[in-house]
Design a protein around this motif. Structure first.
Motif, mmCIF file in Angstrom:
data_model
loop_
_atom_site.group_PDB
_atom_site.id
_atom_site.type_symbol
_atom_site.label_atom_id
_atom_site.label_comp_id
_atom_site.label_asym_id
_atom_site.label_seq_id
_atom_site.Cartn_x
_atom_site.Cartn_y
_atom_site.Cartn_z
ATOM 1 N N ASN A 179 0.967 -1.264 0.027
ATOM 2 C CA ASN A 179 -0.399 -0.104 0.059
ATOM 3 C C ASN A 179 1.147 1.625 -0.046
ATOM 4 O O ASN A 179 0.295 2.061 -0.684
ATOM 5 N N SER A 182 -4.532 0.349 -3.004
ATOM 6 C CA SER A 182 -5.773 0.276 -1.629
ATOM 7 C C SER A 182 -5.400 -1.144 -1.455
ATOM 8 O O SER A 182 -5.034 -1.845 -1.965
ATOM 9 N N ILE A 183 -5.217 -1.197 0.259
ATOM 10 C CA ILE A 183 -5.319 -2.535 0.631
ATOM 11 C C ILE A 183 -6.003 -3.876 -0.283
ATOM 12 O O ILE A 183 -5.993 -4.506 -0.437
ATOM 13 N N SER A 202 -7.603 -3.617 -3.332
ATOM 14 C CA SER A 202 -7.078 -4.167 -4.355
ATOM 15 C C SER A 202 -5.658 -4.569 -4.031
ATOM 16 O O SER A 202 -5.897 -6.231 -5.395
ATOM 17 N N ASN A 238 -8.688 -7.248 7.274
ATOM 18 C CA ASN A 238 -8.181 -6.185 7.194
ATOM 19 C C ASN A 238 -9.302 -4.631 8.098
ATOM 20 O O ASN A 238 -10.610 -5.091 8.527
#
Length: 487
Positions: A143, A149-150, A152, A390
């Motif tokens: 990232n 983005s995380i 993605s 996440n």
């Protein structure tokens, strides 16, 4: 990111996926998919075992630990040669002689179908937690490095590994692991070279500053298992690595891909012994980074936590081109571990569940379809688990707790079968008691927060859960067997 670095990284990603998928163009059987037809060379299998040991967690956590504290975590690696010796002496011959793709067939032979079901389901749950944690932890530095983005990064990385693992089988996994292992070592050596070249005073300054700050220490040598002492880490590492070599499908499956038993033993020695100096290299990178930024504090933003120093160094201090190589190395570490878990999980689903309870004698074509569908399903589920991680306060702590609960009882059951004459009822009781011990020790802090009296809290270090759980299962089962014999 500079265009050259981005190009190196993208070329690596495309090349490794294409290389893995290329194995699907050959005429393949289900045996080729799971064991490579038993014809793979020892050096490639050994590199694959090594790459399975090293995940993105190791690549990033080891330097962070050494930067923040010392080399206490390296003690874990020192237990691997002993576990490797036990594997070569006992585990490799055992599994080669059983003639089964499954690591859990032995448990069924010893204690009945329940043991195989219990162990295989625990393995699958452990792999989902492991793959999810690795995808998430891999996404954190990516990232910062890539600006994506995380979620993605988790999805793209997961799908990339699923593609070649699903189509290429164990050969794709082992050969891509071998390539990724080489890239990983090359990336680490490149970091050391840059640090030595750019620190004022050169290599001698690294050793001087790190030594004065006690960065090469292995931690306390007190016989204390409540904190992270030398002996606690050594004992924990021994049990974890005995579990890896003895009952983890990811490792057992590799014993069967070698041409002969002698080749399987060579590959086991190569994979286990290679990890020791390479993990030392990662800890040394952390100590060297400490010296590097002590000599040039203006290069590092104040308050940068230890686990983010290495990613910061990669982005800001490495020459153009080297950054792309290091990012590829980090992805190599994560992808090799995930691909191994996907393939071994698919093998477990086919051997321990589909052939056992759904279709006892499927055609080879059906078996291949089941393997590929299982690989796809496990890969997609691991992406979901990674996304679920996440926002977790500590993904690493969550992974340790989950892995202890899911897999902690398997090693105890395996050792009980191998070293005792315990029967089925004795093993059932021992496993239930052992899993309760593991659950209590792993979740003790959470239970105390929710009303458990502190006097009933786990007094030992949380990592000792697998040790105490394993010993509980073995000793209780052994004791019950002895009492039954006396009667």
């Amino acid at each position: 990111m500079p265009i050259l670095d981005l190009a190196i990284f993208l070329i690596y990603m495309v090349a490794i996926v294409a290389f893995g998928v290329s194995f699907s163009f050959r005429k393949r059987s289900s045996s080729d998919y799971t064991t490579g037809g038993g014809r793979l060379p020892a050096w490639a299998i050994g590199m694959s075992i090594f790459a399975t040991f090293v995940s993105s967690i190791s690549f990033l956590a080891y330097p962070g630990n050494a930067y923040s504290t010392n080399w206490n975590g390296f003690v874990f690696s020192l237990s691997i040669p002993l576990a490797g010796w036990v594997a070569v002496k006992y585990f490799v011959p055992l599994y080669r002689n059983l003639k089964s793709e499954s690591a859990y067939y032995y448990l069924e032979q010893r204690f009945g179908p329940w043991a195989r079901i219990y162990a295989s389901i625990c393995y699958l749950l452990t792999q989902l937690a492991r793959m999810g944690a690795i995808l998430y932890l891999l996404a954190l530095p990516m990232n910062s490095l890539l600006g994506m983005s995380i979620p993605s990064i988790i999805v793209i990385t997961g799908i990339s590994v699923v593609i070649y693992s699903m189509w290429g089988g164990i050969e794709a996994v082992i050969w891509t692991d071998a390539v990724q292992g080489i890239i990983l070592i090359g990336g680490a050596l490149a970091c050391i070279f840059v640090i030595f070249a750019e620190i004022p005073g050169g290599a001698s300054e690294v050793f001087r500053v790190a030594n004065e700050a006690d960065k090469f220490s292995f931690g306390s040598y007190e016989l204390d298992f409540t904190t992270s002492t030398f002996w606690m880490i050594l004992v924990y590492g021994l049990f974890i690595n005995l579990q890896n070599f003895g009952i983890d499908q990811s490792y057992v499956q590799r014993y069967l891909t070698a041409k002969t038993e002698a080749e399987a033993k060579k590959s086991t020695w190569l994979g286990s012994l290679l990890f020791v100096p390479v993990s030392l290299l990662f800890f040394f990178i952390g100590s060297a980074l400490f010296a590097f930024y002590q000599a040039q504090p203006e290069l590092l933003p104040a308050g940068t936590p230890g686990d983010k120093v290495f990613p910061y160094f990669i982005v800001n201090q490495l020459p153009v081109g080297f950054t792309g190589l290091l990012i590829a190395s980090i992805f190599a570490a994560g992808m090799s571990t995930i691909s191994t878990s996907i393939n071994s999980s698919a093998t477990v689903i086919l051997s321990d569940h589909f052939r056992k309870y759904i279709h006892k004698d499927p055609s080879d074509k059906t078996s291949l379809r089941v393997l590929r569908f299982s690989a796809l399903a496990m890969g997609l589920l691991s992406i979901v688990v990674g996304l679920a991680f996440n926002g977790v306060t500590s993904a690493l702590d969550a992974w340790w707790a989950l892995s202890s609960i899911f897999s902690g009882g398997i090693l105890g059951l395996f050792l009980l079968g191998l070293l005792s004459k315990a029967k089925n009822p004795q093993a059932v009781f021992a496993v239930i008691l052992g899993v309760l011990v593991i659950g209590w020790m792993s979740l003790s802090a959470l239970l105390v927060k929710n009303g458990l009296p502190e006097t009933l809290a786990n007094p030992l270090h949380a990592n000792m859960a697998i040790v105490m759980g394993t010993l509980t299962i073995f000793l209780v089962g052994f004791g019950l067997a002895w009492l039954g014999k006396k009667k």
